[in-house]
Design an enzyme around this catalytic site. Sequence first.
Site, PDB file in Angstrom:
ATOM      1  N   CYS A 146       0.856  -1.187   0.000  1.00 30.67           N
ATOM      2  CA  CYS A 146       0.000   0.000   0.000  1.00 30.67           C
ATOM      3  C   CYS A 146       0.889   1.233   0.000  1.00 30.67           C
ATOM      4  O   CYS A 146       1.707   1.408   0.888  1.00 30.67           O
ATOM      5  CB  CYS A 146      -0.888  -0.032   1.249  1.00 30.67           C
ATOM      6  N   CYS A 159      -3.459   7.550  -1.852  1.00 33.89           N
ATOM      7  CA  CYS A 159      -4.753   7.665  -2.533  1.00 33.89           C
ATOM      8  C   CYS A 159      -5.845   8.268  -1.655  1.00 33.89           C
ATOM      9  O   CYS A 159      -6.751   8.934  -2.161  1.00 33.89           O
ATOM     10  CB  CYS A 159      -5.232   6.294  -2.991  1.00 33.89           C
ATOM     11  N   THR A 202      -4.360   4.966   7.152  1.00 31.90           N
ATOM     12  CA  THR A 202      -3.308   4.546   6.232  1.00 31.90           C
ATOM     13  C   THR A 202      -2.340   5.693   5.971  1.00 31.90           C
ATOM     14  O   THR A 202      -2.759   6.787   5.594  1.00 31.90           O
ATOM     15  CB  THR A 202      -3.962   4.100   4.907  1.00 31.90           C
ATOM     16  N   GLU A 230      -0.617   1.626   9.219  1.00 31.56           N
ATOM     17  CA  GLU A 230      -1.859   2.246   9.682  1.00 31.56           C
ATOM     18  C   GLU A 230      -1.634   2.728  11.104  1.00 31.56           C
ATOM     19  O   GLU A 230      -0.786   2.179  11.814  1.00 31.56           O
ATOM     20  CB  GLU A 230      -3.024   1.247   9.675  1.00 31.56           C
ATOM     21  N   HIS A 258     -12.676   5.870  -3.372  1.00 26.64           N
ATOM     22  CA  HIS A 258     -11.667   5.020  -2.734  1.00 26.64           C
ATOM     23  C   HIS A 258     -11.842   3.557  -3.141  1.00 26.64           C
ATOM     24  O   HIS A 258     -10.874   2.797  -3.186  1.00 26.64           O
ATOM     25  CB  HIS A 258     -11.701   5.191  -1.210  1.00 26.64           C
ATOM     26  N   TYR A 274      -8.837   0.910  -5.305  1.00 27.30           N
ATOM     27  CA  TYR A 274      -8.338  -0.447  -5.091  1.00 27.30           C
ATOM     28  C   TYR A 274      -7.829  -1.093  -6.385  1.00 27.30           C
ATOM     29  O   TYR A 274      -7.633  -2.303  -6.459  1.00 27.30           O
ATOM     30  CB  TYR A 274      -9.370  -1.292  -4.320  1.00 27.30           C
ATOM     31  N   CYS A 287      -4.955  -0.476  -6.863  1.00 30.61           N
ATOM     32  CA  CYS A 287      -3.635  -0.775  -6.291  1.00 30.61           C
ATOM     33  C   CYS A 287      -3.423  -2.275  -6.141  1.00 30.61           C
ATOM     34  O   CYS A 287      -2.325  -2.779  -6.331  1.00 30.61           O
ATOM     35  CB  CYS A 287      -3.482  -0.088  -4.939  1.00 30.61           C
ATOM     36  N   GLU A 317      -6.703  -5.192   4.091  1.00 29.87           N
ATOM     37  CA  GLU A 317      -7.184  -3.929   3.524  1.00 29.87           C
ATOM     38  C   GLU A 317      -8.135  -4.179   2.363  1.00 29.87           C
ATOM     39  O   GLU A 317      -9.092  -3.427   2.167  1.00 29.87           O
ATOM     40  CB  GLU A 317      -6.001  -3.098   3.024  1.00 29.87           C
TER      41      GLU A 317
HETATM   42 FE1  SF4 Z   1      -3.300   1.810   0.070  1.00 31.11          FE
HETATM   43 FE2  SF4 Z   1      -4.622   0.878  -2.014  1.00 31.11          FE
HETATM   44 FE3  SF4 Z   1      -5.913   2.313  -0.110  1.00 31.11          FE
HETATM   45 FE4  SF4 Z   1      -4.179   3.450  -1.833  1.00 31.11          FE
HETATM   46  S1  SF4 Z   1      -6.172   2.491  -2.317  1.00 31.11           S
HETATM   47  S2  SF4 Z   1      -4.311   3.808   0.345  1.00 31.11           S
HETATM   48  S3  SF4 Z   1      -2.618   1.875  -2.053  1.00 31.11           S
HETATM   49  S4  SF4 Z   1      -4.937   0.295   0.089  1.00 31.11           S
HETATM   50 FE    FE Z   2      -7.272   1.717   2.221  1.00 35.35          FE
END
Ligand code: SF4
Ligand code: FE
Length: 492
Positions: free
Chosen positions: A100, A104, A191, A257, A292, A296, A298, A446
């Site tokens: 992570c 974001c 986060t 976190e 958000h 994801y 990510c 997460e």
């Molecule tokens: Fe982390 Fe993914 Fe959330 Fe961005 S979207 S803060 S990389 S878990």
């Molecule tokens: Fe997150």
Amino acid sequence: MPMMTAAQYEESLRDLNLVVYMFGKQLDNVVDDPIIRPSMQAVAKTYELAHRPEHDDIMTATSHITGKKINRFTHIHQNIDDLVKKSKMGRLLGRETGCCFQRCVGMDALNALSIVTYNMDHQLGTQYNSRFLKYLEYVQENDLTCDGAMTDPKGDRSLPPHKQPDPDLYLHVVEEKANGIIVRGAKAHQTGAVNSHEIIVMPTIAMRKEDQDYAVSFALPADAEGITYIMGRQSCDTRKLEEGLLDRGNILFGGHEALVVLDDVFVPWERVFMYKEYEFAGQLVEKFAAYHRQSYACKVGVGDVLIGASQTAAEYNNVAGASHIKDKLIEMNHLNETLYCGCIACASEGSKEPSGTYSVNTLLANIHKQNVTRFPYEISRIAQDIAGGLMVTMPSEMDLTAPATGKWLEKYFTANCDVPALNRMRILRLIENLTLGTAAVGYLTESMHGAGSPQAQRIMISRLANMKEKQRAAKKLCGIETDDRKQTTADR
Ligand code: SF4
Ligand code: FE
């Protein structure tokens, strides 16, 4: 300084005076702390890639307020292309860091506020949007990382904020002053909190009039007086304190976190973006959550790393040619690319809000996130299948380097004569890290709970799926009249 380098970002964090606790002690030096530093390096990657010509198109954008080139993480989406690039940016960074990268949440908070402050002004005659745009310009001009802070501790889940036995279990206003407000409460699971310059607070649920003191949104410098950070643990986190790197799996990056406590913190009016407008709390939560859930993307990038690690482990074991291994890798790719379809689709089907900001298709963003609560677990299961039991029974790097035992590990852990045992151990540790270790917080837990737990998406899916239209289509094809009046034999 519209775009900081990674080195400038790191230096900028040294200027902050954060109050951070970990293992019961206050930290003197957050940036160089061996447990936190990998997470700082992951955020730094968002700065580094923005300066690489090959990633320029994905990582940078043009500010709609100043016309300057900015990091995409501070950008307000101006069209569908921006939304699609945001998804691509998430995959790119997930692949480059294997964890992570934390930035974001702030981007999603900025975009949600750009929409909701405008809507509030339009309907209530408030002045939040111009205030917000001034703040946004400050964030863009200084290329800041913001912690988007939504999740309250929530106490008794069956009670609304104002009925909680302890009123602080949801963050709220405790005093109004001529020059601002005093707030108290906490935000959980934050986060990247101690790698952020700013904290942007938002309410965590839709609210009624009785909860109006809890309907508050604002931004603060991360080191504002009265803010305390308490670091969360991660599985295997103290491996970062050990000698050597191998046993960390990912030797460069990680996430973190923290619980963020705001104990009677002063917020000046120019940084307040919602103050008791309880009717808009739900809208802010929904907009932020939809963005958000798109973010994801990510996990697709982290999935790329895990698939690459699994293929490598199979080659190191000399089983890559086996048909069942090939099939397992196909399955992993199928699941991972299905996730990619979701985050691209919700971006491609986005639309323009009255403020001019483009928002994602909320139904598809929720479908995407719901898939994310499942597929990384299956991808991890297959990765562990391919890796084999050695992934969790392997001795430490210290045993590999000790003269008495190293020769035995080298001898007995060699599977493919072309590959040193050291490399086999490295790739297995990476799979362990992603599926059981520190990175499993990011890749698995997460995926389950970040941006809302699975049930939150199911509620949105039930609200947004157009069931009437589906019924109309079905009924028409089999001769049922759409007004559903009782048909008699004579009607046929
Ligand atoms: Fe982390 Fe993914 Fe959330 Fe961005 S979207 S803060 S990389 S878990
Ligand atoms: Fe997150």
